[in-house]
Design a protein around this motif. Structure first.
Motif, PDB file in Angstrom:
ATOM      1  N   ILE A 189       0.836  -1.204   0.000  1.00 19.84           N
ATOM      2  CA  ILE A 189       0.000   0.000   0.000  1.00 19.84           C
ATOM      3  C   ILE A 189       0.871   1.254   0.000  1.00 19.84           C
TER       4      ILE A 189
ATOM      5  N   LEU B 133       2.218   1.839  -3.384  1.00 18.79           N
ATOM      6  CA  LEU B 133       1.179   2.362  -4.273  1.00 18.79           C
ATOM      7  C   LEU B 133       0.934   3.838  -4.005  1.00 18.79           C
ATOM      8  N   LEU B 134       0.843   4.179  -2.725  1.00 18.91           N
ATOM      9  CA  LEU B 134       0.547   5.567  -2.377  1.00 18.91           C
ATOM     10  C   LEU B 134       1.713   6.493  -2.686  1.00 18.91           C
TER      11      LEU B 134
ATOM     12  N   GLN C 157       3.339   6.491  -5.428  1.00 16.57           N
ATOM     13  CA  GLN C 157       3.341   6.852  -6.846  1.00 16.57           C
ATOM     14  C   GLN C 157       2.729   8.232  -7.022  1.00 16.57           C
TER      15      GLN C 157
ATOM     16  N   TYR D  37      -0.306   0.867 -16.517  1.00 18.17           N
ATOM     17  CA  TYR D  37       0.290   0.954 -15.196  1.00 18.17           C
ATOM     18  C   TYR D  37      -0.605   1.737 -14.253  1.00 18.17           C
TER      19      TYR D  37
ATOM     20  N   ILE E  57      -2.559   0.526 -10.833  1.00 18.77           N
ATOM     21  CA  ILE E  57      -2.417   1.162  -9.515  1.00 18.77           C
ATOM     22  C   ILE E  57      -3.756   1.628  -8.969  1.00 18.77           C
TER      23      ILE E  57
ATOM     24  N   LEU F 230      -5.748   0.298  -5.683  1.00 17.17           N
ATOM     25  CA  LEU F 230      -6.086   1.217  -4.597  1.00 17.17           C
ATOM     26  C   LEU F 230      -7.587   1.227  -4.332  1.00 17.17           C
TER      27      LEU F 230
ATOM     28  N   ILE G 126      -8.655  -2.252  -2.780  1.00 18.32           N
ATOM     29  CA  ILE G 126      -8.302  -2.397  -1.368  1.00 18.32           C
ATOM     30  C   ILE G 126      -9.062  -1.385  -0.526  1.00 18.32           C
TER      31      ILE G 126
END
Lengths: 286, 316
Positions: A94, A97-98, A100, B30, B34, B38, B41
């Motif tokens: 996570i 991901l955050l 990015q 990509y 992502i 996000l 989840i």
């Protein structure tokens, strides 16, 4: 000049003195006293507390007679071994991901941190009772039914536990995500550019640079996860200790012994976890 | 012929760039991956909350009707009315604030003082003390619980706020070690120049602390207070033992929800429905018990999530 040094020494002590006093009264002394109690049979009479030295009686009782305690410790260890790596890996993913360049980053961070705010024991218990902590409508799938039919196997047990508690496990990872994220944001951008020029792919970059430089944070998160997992109020061991504390035939002495055993187990798991991480880290650099 | 291949190549690269991007991090695929992850989840995270919210508005008919799933047929607030009476919401809320805000304030204050002492001064045994501070984080509260219980009993402060406030005032509250660390990191990161200047002007250490260091530490103070507040709020294990029946908090009331409900609305034999406790009421109770925290969180969330990197928990 020396006087000034001494003076600073004293002022420093003065600043930390509340903690030192508190530590002695509320932590060090209780720690020793509960260790003392754990070797005693404690009876509460009208004249106060009567103790009777029983050597390792309480400890023996915990491991030989009290089946529930041993049982619960084993389940706790098993569940911890499964949950902790998941929490760490998940929060790392996570955080990556955050990290990015994405839109609504603030919103996502708010969502992922939400559980830290609301996850108290009674709330989680209410959610578990309602069956909301599983993956939505998992019961309908054949895999779940197949697993549910024979829950005795080792892997089946693990999988079932995971399915049933997935959301709760994920909910434990709020603070860890923030810690990873903060560490990621502190990383030097120049290293990334240099690696790019040398032809490293994102994949290689992650394994060879990002992950090794995160190792200290992984250790911090490991400690944090294990501790919070262990002292969470829904933990069955804690419940058991509390129950014995107010029981007439076992009482404070036995409950103290249990809490000390538990303390040692937690300390042991922490030592093992941190040990494994540091050994791994050393290997990489030699 | 050649131009055609060039053309094809051009298009190929254009689409390729669009989907995979120049650097491998800005392509459409990509991005899709992502955002997909996000959102997915995020949904799993929010799912219990959504569920709670929806069920708390369902009337008994909606609960029993298998066709009504996510959208209740009517806006039904009866569950909240009942949960409100069972929890005794407003007076419990006031009591909860009383037993969480004061210890949180005390804890933050003492953590600031101790953190400052650790960051700015050298004294004998400092390293030792550092190790001990960290050790207090690892010690489970159960180990010190019984002696503290006996001790508080003798002081006659069981069932009063002092049982929380006293340890907090001396830096032994819930997770005190973390707050001391936050302040330690914060004060170490702040340059000393201003304080040294004040010292040359003849200000004493305590004056410097109160007039210069403390105002600078506002971010650390806010984050410590917020975390402390939330952790005290959610603490039910110690609260139940120390407070007994004398004081209660919303989470504690939630824990006793079923029992209190049955006491207040005894089930009438033979009459189905009516007074039975149902999921809707329970969920309304759960929502009510977390609602104050949610409001605090949405007002202050900037501090929660940004404060962690700003106050430098991860400094080492």
């Amino acid at each position: 000049m020396k006087r000034l040094g001494n003076n600073r020494n004293l002022t420093g002590l003065l600043f930390v003195s509340p903690w030192i006093i508190g530590f002695l009264i509320f932590t060090a002394f209780p720690l020793l006293y509960s260790l003392f109690l754990s070797f005693q049979e404690v009876k509460i009479t009208t004249n106060g507390i009567k103790t009777n030295f029983v050597k390792f009686g309480n400890y023996q009782y915990a491991f030989t007679v009290d089946g529930t305690f041993v049982d619960r410790v084993l389940t706790y260890l098993e569940e911890m071994v499964i949950s902790v790596p998941i929490i760490i890996v998940f929060s790392l993913i996570i955080a990556l991901l955050l990290n990015q360049r994405i839109k609504f980053r603030g919103m996502f961070r708010t969502i992922f941190f939400l559980p830290v705010i609301i996850a108290s024991g009674p709330v989680i218990k209410e959610l578990i009772d309602q069956g909301i902590t599983t993956i939505p409508s998992i019961e309908q799938y054949a895999i779940y039914q197949a697993l549910n039919d024979n829950p005795d196997g080792f892997f089946n047990g693990i999988l079932l536990y995971l399915i049933k508690n997935l959301i709760v496990i994920l909910w434990y990872s709020g603070v860890q995500i923030l810690i990873f994220l903060a560490a990621l944001q502190k990383m030097d951008k120049q290293i990334f550019e240099a690696a790019k020029i040398d032809g490293a792919s994102n994949w290689e970059f992650f394994w060879k640079i990002t992950l090794p430089s995160l190792t200290p944070m992984i250790i911090v998160n490991l400690i944090y996860t294990i501790v919070t997992y262990s002292v969470f109020s829904l933990n069955p061991i804690i419940e058991h200790i509390q129950k014995n504390m107010f029981k007439v035939d076992t009482g404070y002495g036995y409950a103290s012994a249990l809490s000390w055993i538990y303390f040692l187990i937690i300390a042991g798991s922490l030592a093992i976890a941190v040990g494994v991480m540091t050994v791994k880290r050393k290997k990489k650099y030699t | 012929m050649q131009t055609k291949t060039q053309q094809v190549n051009k298009y190929y690269f254009k689409t390729r760039r669009m989907f995979l991007g120049m650097q491998g991090t800005d392509g459409l695929l990509y991005k899709l991956l992502i955002y997909g992850l996000l959102v997915g989840i995020g949904f799993v995270y929010l799912y219990p909350l959504l569920y709670m919210g929806v069920y708390s508005f369902k009337s008994l008919d909606d609960l029993l009707n298998p066709l009504v799933n996510w959208i209740p047929t009517q806006f039904y607030t009866g569950n909240y009315e009942q949960a409100n009476t069972v929890l005794n919401f407003f007076s419990t809320l006031m009591e909860t604030l009383y037993v969480t805000v004061l210890p949180a304030l005390a804890q933050t204050a003492v953590a600031a003082v101790v953190g400052y002492g650790l960051a700015r001064f050298d004294f004998r045994g400092k390293n030792m003390m550092f190790v001990l501070v960290l050790a207090t984080f690892i010690i489970p509260p159960q180990v010190t619980l019984i002696p503290r219980y006996i001790f508080f009993n003798e002081l006659n402060i069981l069932g009063s706020l002092s049982a929380f406030l006293l340890p907090a005032t001396f830096g032994q509250g819930l997770n005190s070690a973390i707050f001391i660390l936050i302040f330690y990191q914060f004060f170490r990161a702040v340059p000393k120049a201003l304080e040294e200047a004040a010292q040359l002007d003849g200000a004493g250490h305590f004056r410097i602390f109160f007039t210069i260091a403390l105002p600078m530490a506002a971010p650390a103070i806010i984050i410590s207070f917020l975390f402390s507040f939330v952790w005290y709020w959610n603490e039910t294990y110690l609260a139940a033992i120390y407070f007994g029946d004398a004081l209660t908090t919303l989470p504690l009331q939630l824990q006793k929800f079923v029992a209190t409900y049955q006491q207040m609305f005894p089930a009438e034999m033979g009459v189905s429905g009516g007074n039975q406790l149902n999921e809707g009421i329970k969920m309304a109770g759960t929502v009510l018990s977390i609602l104050p925290l949610l409001i605090v969180y949405f007002i202050t969330q900037r501090w929660f999530v940004e404060g962690v990197d700003r106050s430098g928990i991860t400094g080492e």
